[in-house]
Motif scaffolding. Structure first.
Motif, PDB file in Angstrom:
ATOM      1  N   SER A 125      44.245  49.587  48.776  1.00  0.00           N
ATOM      2  CA  SER A 125      45.353  50.408  49.271  1.00  0.00           C
ATOM      3  C   SER A 125      46.071  49.911  50.667  1.00  0.00           C
ATOM      4  N   THR A 126      45.480  49.477  51.289  1.00  0.00           N
ATOM      5  CA  THR A 126      45.956  49.316  52.737  1.00  0.00           C
ATOM      6  C   THR A 126      46.500  47.680  52.656  1.00  0.00           C
ATOM      7  N   ASP A 127      47.392  47.632  53.644  1.00  0.00           N
ATOM      8  CA  ASP A 127      47.756  45.942  53.709  1.00  0.00           C
ATOM      9  C   ASP A 127      46.475  45.170  54.347  1.00  0.00           C
ATOM     10  N   THR A 128      45.624  45.780  54.879  1.00  0.00           N
ATOM     11  CA  THR A 128      44.552  44.742  55.234  1.00  0.00           C
ATOM     12  C   THR A 128      43.788  44.593  53.924  1.00  0.00           C
ATOM     13  N   ASP A 129      43.450  45.724  53.121  1.00  0.00           N
ATOM     14  CA  ASP A 129      42.739  45.402  51.889  1.00  0.00           C
ATOM     15  C   ASP A 129      43.569  44.487  51.001  1.00  0.00           C
ATOM     16  N   LYS A 130      44.775  44.658  50.933  1.00  0.00           N
ATOM     17  CA  LYS A 130      45.478  43.779  50.245  1.00  0.00           C
ATOM     18  C   LYS A 130      45.484  42.205  50.685  1.00  0.00           C
ATOM     19  N   ALA A 131      45.377  41.996  51.873  1.00  0.00           N
ATOM     20  CA  ALA A 131      45.436  40.828  52.491  1.00  0.00           C
ATOM     21  C   ALA A 131      44.048  40.153  52.244  1.00  0.00           C
ATOM     22  N   ALA A 132      42.871  41.028  52.183  1.00  0.00           N
ATOM     23  CA  ALA A 132      41.553  40.626  51.807  1.00  0.00           C
ATOM     24  C   ALA A 132      41.419  40.089  50.397  1.00  0.00           C
ATOM     25  N   ALA A 133      42.017  41.067  49.384  1.00  0.00           N
ATOM     26  CA  ALA A 133      42.109  40.739  47.983  1.00  0.00           C
ATOM     27  C   ALA A 133      42.855  39.385  47.639  1.00  0.00           C
ATOM     28  N   LEU A 134      43.961  39.098  48.420  1.00  0.00           N
ATOM     29  CA  LEU A 134      44.732  37.950  48.216  1.00  0.00           C
ATOM     30  C   LEU A 134      43.854  36.756  48.775  1.00  0.00           C
ATOM     31  N   ALA A 135      43.104  36.769  49.647  1.00  0.00           N
ATOM     32  CA  ALA A 135      42.300  35.860  50.319  1.00  0.00           C
ATOM     33  C   ALA A 135      41.199  35.184  49.313  1.00  0.00           C
ATOM     34  N   ALA A 136      40.821  36.260  48.595  1.00  0.00           N
ATOM     35  CA  ALA A 136      39.586  36.301  47.577  1.00  0.00           C
ATOM     36  C   ALA A 136      40.077  35.610  46.438  1.00  0.00           C
ATOM     37  N   LEU A 137      41.255  35.162  45.932  1.00  0.00           N
ATOM     38  CA  LEU A 137      41.784  34.914  44.739  1.00  0.00           C
ATOM     39  C   LEU A 137      41.399  33.359  44.681  1.00  0.00           C
ATOM     40  N   VAL A 189      53.816  31.865  40.785  1.00  0.00           N
ATOM     41  CA  VAL A 189      52.331  32.070  41.563  1.00  0.00           C
ATOM     42  C   VAL A 189      52.227  33.251  42.434  1.00  0.00           C
ATOM     43  N   ASP A 190      53.671  33.586  43.014  1.00  0.00           N
ATOM     44  CA  ASP A 190      53.570  34.784  43.829  1.00  0.00           C
ATOM     45  C   ASP A 190      53.288  36.175  42.951  1.00  0.00           C
ATOM     46  N   LEU A 191      54.087  35.919  41.881  1.00  0.00           N
ATOM     47  CA  LEU A 191      54.273  37.222  41.099  1.00  0.00           C
ATOM     48  C   LEU A 191      52.809  37.406  40.746  1.00  0.00           C
ATOM     49  N   ILE A 192      52.298  36.281  40.205  1.00  0.00           N
ATOM     50  CA  ILE A 192      50.790  36.459  39.745  1.00  0.00           C
ATOM     51  C   ILE A 192      49.808  37.165  40.619  1.00  0.00           C
ATOM     52  N   ALA A 193      49.660  36.390  42.131  1.00  0.00           N
ATOM     53  CA  ALA A 193      48.740  36.912  42.907  1.00  0.00           C
ATOM     54  C   ALA A 193      49.247  38.507  43.256  1.00  0.00           C
ATOM     55  N   TYR A 194      50.651  38.771  43.300  1.00  0.00           N
ATOM     56  CA  TYR A 194      50.716  40.142  43.476  1.00  0.00           C
ATOM     57  C   TYR A 194      50.416  41.022  42.309  1.00  0.00           C
ATOM     58  N   LEU A 195      50.529  40.629  41.178  1.00  0.00           N
ATOM     59  CA  LEU A 195      49.881  41.565  40.112  1.00  0.00           C
ATOM     60  C   LEU A 195      48.240  41.540  39.877  1.00  0.00           C
ATOM     61  N   LYS A 196      47.670  40.462  40.680  1.00  0.00           N
ATOM     62  CA  LYS A 196      46.186  40.516  40.795  1.00  0.00           C
ATOM     63  C   LYS A 196      45.851  41.357  41.719  1.00  0.00           C
ATOM     64  N   VAL A 197      46.550  41.496  42.743  1.00  0.00           N
ATOM     65  CA  VAL A 197      46.133  42.508  43.841  1.00  0.00           C
ATOM     66  C   VAL A 197      46.406  43.849  43.312  1.00  0.00           C
ATOM     67  N   GLU A 198      47.521  43.858  42.547  1.00  0.00           N
ATOM     68  CA  GLU A 198      47.928  45.407  42.357  1.00  0.00           C
ATOM     69  C   GLU A 198      47.424  46.010  41.117  1.00  0.00           C
ATOM     70  N   THR A 199      46.701  45.003  40.200  1.00  0.00           N
ATOM     71  CA  THR A 199      46.320  45.889  38.907  1.00  0.00           C
ATOM     72  C   THR A 199      44.837  45.861  38.914  1.00  0.00           C
ATOM     73  N   GLY A 200      44.125  45.704  39.921  1.00  0.00           N
ATOM     74  CA  GLY A 200      42.699  46.189  39.803  1.00  0.00           C
ATOM     75  C   GLY A 200      42.047  44.671  39.357  1.00  0.00           C
ATOM     76  N   TYR A 201      42.455  43.354  39.416  1.00  0.00           N
ATOM     77  CA  TYR A 201      41.611  42.299  39.096  1.00  0.00           C
ATOM     78  C   TYR A 201      40.689  42.277  39.851  1.00  0.00           C
ATOM     79  N   LYS A 202      39.460  41.927  39.037  1.00  0.00           N
ATOM     80  CA  LYS A 202      38.145  41.534  39.877  1.00  0.00           C
ATOM     81  C   LYS A 202      37.595  40.139  39.430  1.00  0.00           C
ATOM     82  N   PRO A 203      37.573  39.179  40.594  1.00  0.00           N
ATOM     83  CA  PRO A 203      37.052  37.881  40.082  1.00  0.00           C
ATOM     84  C   PRO A 203      35.764  38.026  39.274  1.00  0.00           C
ATOM     85  N   ALA A 204      35.520  36.889  38.711  1.00  0.00           N
ATOM     86  CA  ALA A 204      34.295  37.086  37.754  1.00  0.00           C
ATOM     87  C   ALA A 204      32.908  37.079  38.629  1.00  0.00           C
ATOM     88  N   PRO A 205      32.021  37.603  38.385  1.00  0.00           N
ATOM     89  CA  PRO A 205      30.715  37.535  39.399  1.00  0.00           C
ATOM     90  C   PRO A 205      30.305  36.172  39.172  1.00  0.00           C
TER      91      PRO A 205
END
Ligand code: HEC
Length: 166
Positions: free
Chosen positions: A41-53, A150-166
């Motif tokens: 939800s927050t920008d910090t969460d989004k930055a963390a989610a982005l960095a984890a991609l 790349v930018d759009l896919i990163a955005y979609l990953k962050v916004e659509t609940g993508y979870k990296p494979a464990p």
């Protein structure tokens, strides 16, 4: 998950507006307006989610991705439980089999595609949907700049609940 479900039920009650109305004014408090939103939800969460991609998406430009999503917005929602428009809701699209969202009437081309959406498939799809899956009813010309994809896919990953494979 549990709290989310409860929040969803509470929200539904609000919409239907029949949950506490007939109880003789029980004075039940409405759910707080600022109930916790889904996962990121927050920008910090989004930055963390982005960095984890996985690369190259971890260096994607989310604000450019968001502005490119303006090209999709007239046909797609991305929020959890969002409505289908001309195209299906895209929440949870990563890891979902192409053409499999319940309740949406896909073309035969997408239903028969047989793959599961990931960044690689999405990249080809977004470059030119009709070349990638001839017969699709998604009338979108394509996003030709690879960096925009790349930018759009990163955005979609962050916004659509993508979870990296464990
Ligand atoms: C003019 C409307 C329109 C626009 C604009 C559009 N789409 Fe679509 N999209 C559709 C339709 C219709 C389908 C279903 C295609 C089919 O069944 O052949 C679809 C399907 C999809 C799918 C497959 C979903 C699934 O469940 O298999 C993805 C992913 C997608 N679109 C992403 C995007 C993105 C990202 C953009 C913006 C770059 C975009 N679309 C722009 C109408 C649109």
């Amino acid at each position: 998950m549990r709290t989310l479900n409860l929040a969803a039920v509470a929200a539904l009650c609000l919409v239907v507006s029949a949950c506490s109305k007939d109880g003789g004014g029980s004075g039940e408090a409405p759910p707080p307006a600022d109930a916790p939103a889904a996962a990121v939800s927050t920008d910090t969460d989004k930055a963390a989610a982005l960095a984890a991609l996985p690369a190259p998406y971890n260096t994607g430009d989310l604000s450019n991705g968001q502005s490119k999503f303006a090209l999709c917005r007239s046909c797609h929602t991305i929020t959890e439980g969002g409505p289908d428009l001309t195209g299906p809701n895209l929440h949870g699209v990563f890891g979902r089999k192409a053409g499999s969202k319940p309740g949406y009437a896909y073309s035969e081309a997408v239903k028969a595609a047989g793959f599961t959406w990931d960044a690689e498939h999405l990249d080809k799809w977004l470059a030119s949907p009709r070349e990638f899956l001839p017969g699709t009813k998604m009338t979108f010309a394509g996003l030709h700049d690879p960096k925009d994809r790349v930018d759009l896919i990163a955005y979609l990953k962050v916004e659509t609940g993508y979870k990296p494979a464990p």
